[in-house]
Every structure is written in C-alpha cells, then in structure tokens.
Enzyme design. Structure first.
Site, PDB file in Angstrom:
ATOM      1  CG  HIS A  18      -4.369   4.036   2.385  1.00  0.00           C
ATOM      2  ND1 HIS A  18      -3.309   4.472   2.637  1.00  0.00           N
ATOM      3  CD2 HIS A  18      -4.482   2.748   1.831  1.00  0.00           C
ATOM      4  CE1 HIS A  18      -2.985   4.072   2.543  1.00  0.00           C
ATOM      5  NE2 HIS A  18      -2.987   2.733   2.706  1.00  0.00           N
ATOM      6  CE  LYS A  51      -1.208   0.247   0.491  1.00  0.00           C
ATOM      7  NZ  LYS A  51      -1.474  -0.284   2.191  1.00  0.00           N
ATOM      8  NE  ARG A  67      -6.834 -23.974  -6.061  1.00  0.00           N
ATOM      9  CZ  ARG A  67      -6.749 -25.604  -5.755  1.00  0.00           C
ATOM     10  NH1 ARG A  67      -7.601 -25.639  -4.539  1.00  0.00           N
ATOM     11  NH2 ARG A  67      -5.243 -26.074  -5.735  1.00  0.00           N
ATOM     12  CG  ASP A  78       0.001   6.944   3.085  1.00  0.00           C
ATOM     13  OD1 ASP A  78      -0.772   5.608   2.686  1.00  0.00           O
ATOM     14  OD2 ASP A  78      -0.631   8.486   3.192  1.00  0.00           O
TER      15      ASP A  78
END
Length: 307
Positions: free
Chosen positions: A136, A157, A240, A175
């Site tokens: 998916h 998305k 980070r 999808d």
C-alpha cells in the site's frame, strides 16, 4: 511463477511447427543454445531451459550427414526438454521433426535474429518469474529517482503525489504498488485497472494523464527510497542530522527509508524533492553534509585556539 508454452507462443507470435503436450510450464528464465550438445557434449546441460537454435547451430546440423544428424538429434531429444525454438525463420531439418514427434515435444519458429530474440525472451521470462508482492503506497518519479511513499490511509500520500505531479514529476501508481525483484532491483508498477489514476479525498478519482499529459505518468520505476509518512509527535525521536540510516526489507532487498513527520504547514512535496536531490548527491559525492559541518567545526576550533 512459471509461463506456459501457449502463453509464450501468443506473446512472441511464434509459429508452431510441432505441437507438444498441453500446459507445459517454463520454470527458468535462462535459455540455452545447444551447440555443445549437438556436438555430443552433455556435461552441465540444462534441459529445463528453453532451447534455441540459431544460424550457427543450424549450419552445424546442415554440415552433418543425415545419419549423424539423426543420431545427434535423437540423443538431444532424449532429455526432458520443454520446447525448441528455431530463429531467423530457418528451415526445419526432417530429422529434427521426426525426433521431436517421437517425444511429443514443442517445436516453434521465430523470424527474429537469434541474439535479439534471446535478449527479449530472457527479459520477458525474468519479469514473469520474478518474486513479487503488493504494498500500500504511492510510487512517484522525482528527478529520476523512484520514491515509494508509505503511511497510513488519509495521511496525505495521494495529495503529496498530486503536488509533485503539478511540479513536473511523474506518477507510477497510487494506492497499490506491485513490486517485483529482478536481479537485485525492485521494480514497481501499477495494477492494470488503476494505471494513471489518482484518488484524492474530497474529489474522488482523477485521470492524471488527461489532466497533466502523458508525460506525467510512467509504466514502471525502480524503487530507490521509501518515504514513510507518520503523524508528528512533539516527543518523537526524529533524525535531524541524517546519520542514522534506516532500511526496509522488500523481497530480500534493503531499501533506504526516511521517516517524514506530517503536520500542518510543512511543505512535504518540497521535502521529497530535497530527499531525491540529496540521494543523487550522495551517490555522486564522497562527502556528506555532516562531514562538511564537522570539517568546518574543526577549522573553527583551530582558528580559535590560535587566537
């Protein structure tokens, strides 16, 4: 997943010279040119492969006497061969047909040049027999880099993919992503039914090629990076500096995975573009941005120590 002889005949428009048994499976993607076998050498012979006779093998048979040709072909067809394909539209030797009929084997013919035919059929079989799975997500091409966007339903998305398409990038599938592992590469493509379509919540399904042109979609793309969307957490442990590489295993292939926290106000499409550009940079450069910062810090400390 194997391919039957009948499927091969249809997809390559092969001429059927001799009909063999029905539903004979082809379970290996390699092919064999039986020059050594026709000369009598059978060590390491792989009869389960498709056997292809081209101009060289045909000429070798042509130079034999009928009795020797019959002997060599009877020996060759005594093995459990799936099928034999003659290329270049070459004439079939009578001894070959008789030997094949005794074993009820498929004899096929193609007009293609041998090397081109072998290249095409090898690629075809590799694709058909490759391990596959369905995930998916959304697969997009950003700056030539295949990026698989994953995350829970409704996280954004498809909307991000739409923004990327508007910025000139290309959609592979939305999808559902069908993925095959071919020679260590992961190739993603769309299910046939949803090809070129994008579902946007609140709008429904849109035809991307109709709205943005045929250049906005791709049939398939190699997956290089996974971008995983997750909801922003104030206490989340996010990378980070870009030094803690994370990977996800898909069909035995490890793919670099970046976790992108989602919250209102973040321009996710720009972040994905930066991730694609950074991936290309890292592939071409021996030094990372973190290395550059460390170098600058050391240089700064050296300058301060001299003051």
């Amino acid at each position: 997943m194997g391919v039957t002889i009948e499927k091969l005949i249809k997809d390559f428009s092969l001429e059927v010279i001799q009909i063999g048994e029905e539903n004979v499976p082809i379970n290996v993607s390699d092919v064999n040119r039986p020059g050594l076998q026709l000369a009598g050498f059978y060590n390491y012979f792989a009869p389960e492969r498709i056997q292809v006779i081209g101009k060289a093998e045909w000429s070798f048979l042509e130079d034999m006497s009928p009795d020797l040709r019959k002997k060599r072909l009877n020996k060759f067809f005594s093995f459990d061969i799936s099928c034999l394909i003659i290329t270049r539209g070459l004439e079939i030797h009578e001894e070959l047909l008789k030997a094949a009929r005794k074993r009820n084997l498929w004899i096929l013919r193609s007009d293609m040049v041998t090397t081109k035919f072998i290249s095409k059929i090898t690629m075809y079989l590799s694709d058909k027999m490759a391990p596959e799975t369905r995930l998916h997500g959304v697969l997009v091409d950003v700056y030539g880099i295949g990026m698989l966007i994953t995350g829970e339903s409704g996280i954004g998305k498809s909307e991000t993919a739409l923004e990327l398409i508007k910025r000139g990038h290309r959609l592979v599938t939305d999808d559902a992503v069908d993925i095959k592992e071919i020679d260590g590469d992961l190739i993603g493509r769309s299910p046939e039914i949803t090809f070129g379509m994008l579902e946007v919540r609140g709008m429904g399904i849109i035809d991307v090629s109709a709205l943005y042109g045929l250049s906005s979609i791709l049939n398939s793309k190699q997956i290089k990076i996974i971008i995983h969307f997750e909801h922003w957490k104030d206490d989340g442990d996010y990378d980070r500096l870009g030094v803690n590489d994370e990977y996800q295993d898909i069909l035995g292939v490890k793919v670099k995975k970046l976790r992108v926290p989602i919250r209102p106000g973040r321009n996710i499409a720009v972040i994905i573009e930066a991730a694609a550009a950074n991936y290309r940079y890292q592939r071409m450069s021996d030094i990372s941005p973190v290395d550059i910062i460390e170098k600058r810090m050391l240089e700064s400390m050296e300058k301060e120590s001299k003051i």
